[in-house]
Design an enzyme around this catalytic site. Structure first.
Site, short mmCIF file in Angstrom:
data_model
loop_
_atom_site.label_atom_id
_atom_site.label_comp_id
_atom_site.label_asym_id
_atom_site.label_seq_id
_atom_site.Cartn_x
_atom_site.Cartn_y
_atom_site.Cartn_z
N ASP A 91 43.61 45.94 49.62
CA ASP A 91 42.90 44.67 48.93
C ASP A 91 41.92 44.08 49.67
OD1 ASP A 91 42.70 42.82 46.70
OD2 ASP A 91 43.67 41.43 48.14
N LEU A 92 40.86 43.60 49.28
CA LEU A 92 39.88 42.88 50.07
C LEU A 92 40.06 41.45 50.47
CD1 LEU A 92 37.17 43.12 51.66
CD2 LEU A 92 35.84 42.81 49.68
N ASP A 93 40.07 40.70 49.17
CA ASP A 93 40.10 39.25 49.31
C ASP A 93 41.40 38.97 49.52
OD1 ASP A 93 37.42 39.03 48.65
OD2 ASP A 93 37.86 38.49 46.55
N THR A 107 38.64 35.11 51.77
CA THR A 107 37.36 34.73 50.58
C THR A 107 37.93 33.52 49.58
OG1 THR A 107 37.56 36.64 49.42
CG2 THR A 107 35.50 36.53 50.79
N LYS A 118 43.97 34.48 42.53
CA LYS A 118 43.97 35.42 43.48
C LYS A 118 44.15 36.69 42.77
CE LYS A 118 45.24 33.05 47.79
NZ LYS A 118 46.06 32.85 48.78
N GLY A 119 43.28 37.68 42.78
CA GLY A 119 43.40 38.85 42.43
C GLY A 119 42.99 39.11 41.23
N ARG A 167 36.68 37.74 37.63
CA ARG A 167 35.83 36.47 37.31
C ARG A 167 35.99 35.75 36.13
NH1 ARG A 167 29.91 37.83 38.80
NH2 ARG A 167 31.01 39.06 40.29
N SER A 187 39.49 46.68 45.30
CA SER A 187 39.50 45.28 44.99
C SER A 187 39.06 45.07 43.80
CB SER A 187 38.43 44.79 46.24
OG SER A 187 38.02 43.19 45.64
N ALA A 188 39.34 43.71 43.11
CA ALA A 188 39.05 43.35 41.86
C ALA A 188 37.45 42.83 41.98
CB ALA A 188 39.64 42.28 41.24
N SER A 189 36.90 42.68 42.94
CA SER A 189 35.71 41.99 43.23
C SER A 189 34.41 42.60 42.92
CB SER A 189 35.78 41.07 44.81
OG SER A 189 34.24 40.81 44.85
N ASN A 195 31.64 41.78 44.09
CA ASN A 195 30.87 41.42 45.30
C ASN A 195 31.41 42.27 46.41
OD1 ASN A 195 29.04 39.42 44.32
ND2 ASN A 195 31.14 38.08 43.80
N LYS A 248 43.62 44.37 37.57
CA LYS A 248 45.24 44.19 38.21
C LYS A 248 45.73 43.31 37.01
CE LYS A 248 43.41 44.57 42.55
NZ LYS A 248 43.37 44.04 44.15
N GLU A 290 48.46 44.14 49.70
CA GLU A 290 47.82 43.21 48.70
C GLU A 290 48.82 41.81 49.17
OE1 GLU A 290 46.55 42.00 45.93
OE2 GLU A 290 45.46 43.73 45.15
N ASP A 291 47.65 40.60 48.61
CA ASP A 291 47.87 39.46 48.69
C ASP A 291 48.34 38.74 47.29
OD1 ASP A 291 45.34 39.47 47.92
OD2 ASP A 291 45.29 36.91 48.56
P1 B16 Z 1 34.30 38.53 42.05
P2 B16 Z 1 40.72 41.12 45.42
C1 B16 Z 1 39.59 39.52 43.70
O1 B16 Z 1 39.32 40.05 44.98
C2 B16 Z 1 39.73 37.86 43.80
O2 B16 Z 1 41.39 37.72 44.56
C3 B16 Z 1 39.97 36.90 43.00
O3 B16 Z 1 39.88 35.47 43.37
C4 B16 Z 1 38.46 37.19 42.30
O4 B16 Z 1 38.13 36.32 41.17
C5 B16 Z 1 38.04 38.42 42.06
O5 B16 Z 1 38.26 39.35 43.12
C6 B16 Z 1 36.69 38.73 41.20
O6 B16 Z 1 35.86 38.54 42.30
O7 B16 Z 1 33.92 37.31 41.44
O8 B16 Z 1 33.56 38.55 43.33
O9 B16 Z 1 33.94 39.86 41.25
O10 B16 Z 1 41.69 40.20 45.96
O11 B16 Z 1 40.88 41.97 44.44
O12 B16 Z 1 39.84 41.59 46.67
MG MG Z 2 43.28 39.53 47.13
#
Ligand code: B16
Ligand code: MG
Length: 239
Positions: free
Chosen positions: A26-28, A34, A62-63, A66, A131-133, A135, A162, A186-187
């Site tokens: 996982d990233l964040d 982040t 977390k995870g 958006r 990652s869910a992000s 970004n 997730k 994973e966190d």
């Molecule tokens: P974004 P992960 C998740 O990343 C974050 O933990 C979560 O807080 C955030 O809302 C989500 O990504 C979406 O991120 O707004 O940048 O698309 O933990 O899955 O790496």
């Molecule tokens: Mg995470």
């Protein structure tokens, strides 16, 4: 979670007989912290909206994707908005979040990450990101990690959030490894469930009380090495 990027060298050497063929990170919260930038950006928005939003509330995001994060925040504030109003607010939050992550440097890679990845590569174990992000590409660029991962599955390439296993199954498919041979780091509670739903081994990063379903929990990747991975495989093999 540790913040200093010591990335100290591990003593692991030689060839181990490992069942694991891919590790998916996982990233964040695992590779980089982040969460504080997400919090700062959400806090700006909630202050504007007159919603009381604390760091404890932030833990629940977390995870989480958006828009789902915004839904949780609006619920905390007892507010109901239309889909288009929500899109606008999510875009505003992301604009502020981008201001923070654009200033990130490789110094912010969490301790132990690069050494553990090097150890995995020395054993020909594939290294992927899940990652869910949305970004993720920008964060990887800022951290100079773009070429480190064999595959990247993120919020741009999957549709189900997730705890759906889609992002981890996609990462496994990209590196050509069956789910049962993958280990996820994973966190977030939702991320641990996603890994288990994918039929993968999951190592939680954080608190045992929150990540209780993970097969093992550590404080950060600086605590991880190939011997621990081997021990975990043996323990699970015997269960
Ligand atoms: P974004 P992960 C998740 O990343 C974050 O933990 C979560 O807080 C955030 O809302 C989500 O990504 C979406 O991120 O707004 O940048 O698309 O933990 O899955 O790496
Ligand atoms: Mg995470």
């Amino acid at each position: 979670m540790e913040k200093n990027n010591t990335n100290k060298t591990k003593s692991t050497s030689g060839r181990l007989q490992l069942r694991t063929k891919a590790c998916i990170f996982d990233l964040d919260g695992v590779v980089v912290d982040t969460a504080r930038y997400h919090f700062m950006a959400w806090k700006r928005l909630t202050d504007d909206l007159g919603i009381k939003f604390t760091e404890k509330d932030n833990e629940h995001l977390k995870g989480v994707s958006r828009i789902a994060s915004l839904d949780i925040i609006l619920e905390i504030g007892g507010k109901k908005l239309s889909a288009s109003e929500k899109e606008k607010l999510a875009a505003l939050k992301n604009k502020w979040y981008l201001e923070y992550i654009n200033r990130m440097t490789p110094e912010e890679i969490l301790p132990g990450t690069l050494d553990f990845i090097d150890d995995l590569k020395s054993q020909n174990i594939k290294v992927a990101l899940g990652s869910a992000s949305k970004n993720t590409p920008l964060i990887l660029e800022k951290l100079k990690l773009k070429d480190v991962f064999d595959a990247v599955a993120d919020g741009n390439s999957v549709h189900k959030a997730k705890p759906d296993p889609e992002v981890f199954l996609k990462a496994a498919e990209m590196v050509g490894v069956e789910a049962s041979r993958c280990v996820v780091f994973e966190d977030a509670y939702a991320g641990v469930e996603a890994a288990l739903n994918a039929g993968m081994i999951c190592i939680g990063i954080g608190e045992k009380e929150i990540l209780k379903d993970a097969h093992m929990v550590i404080k950060g990747l600086s605590e991880m090495d190939l011997n621990k991975l081997s021990d975990l495989e043996k323990r699970l093999g015997n269960e």
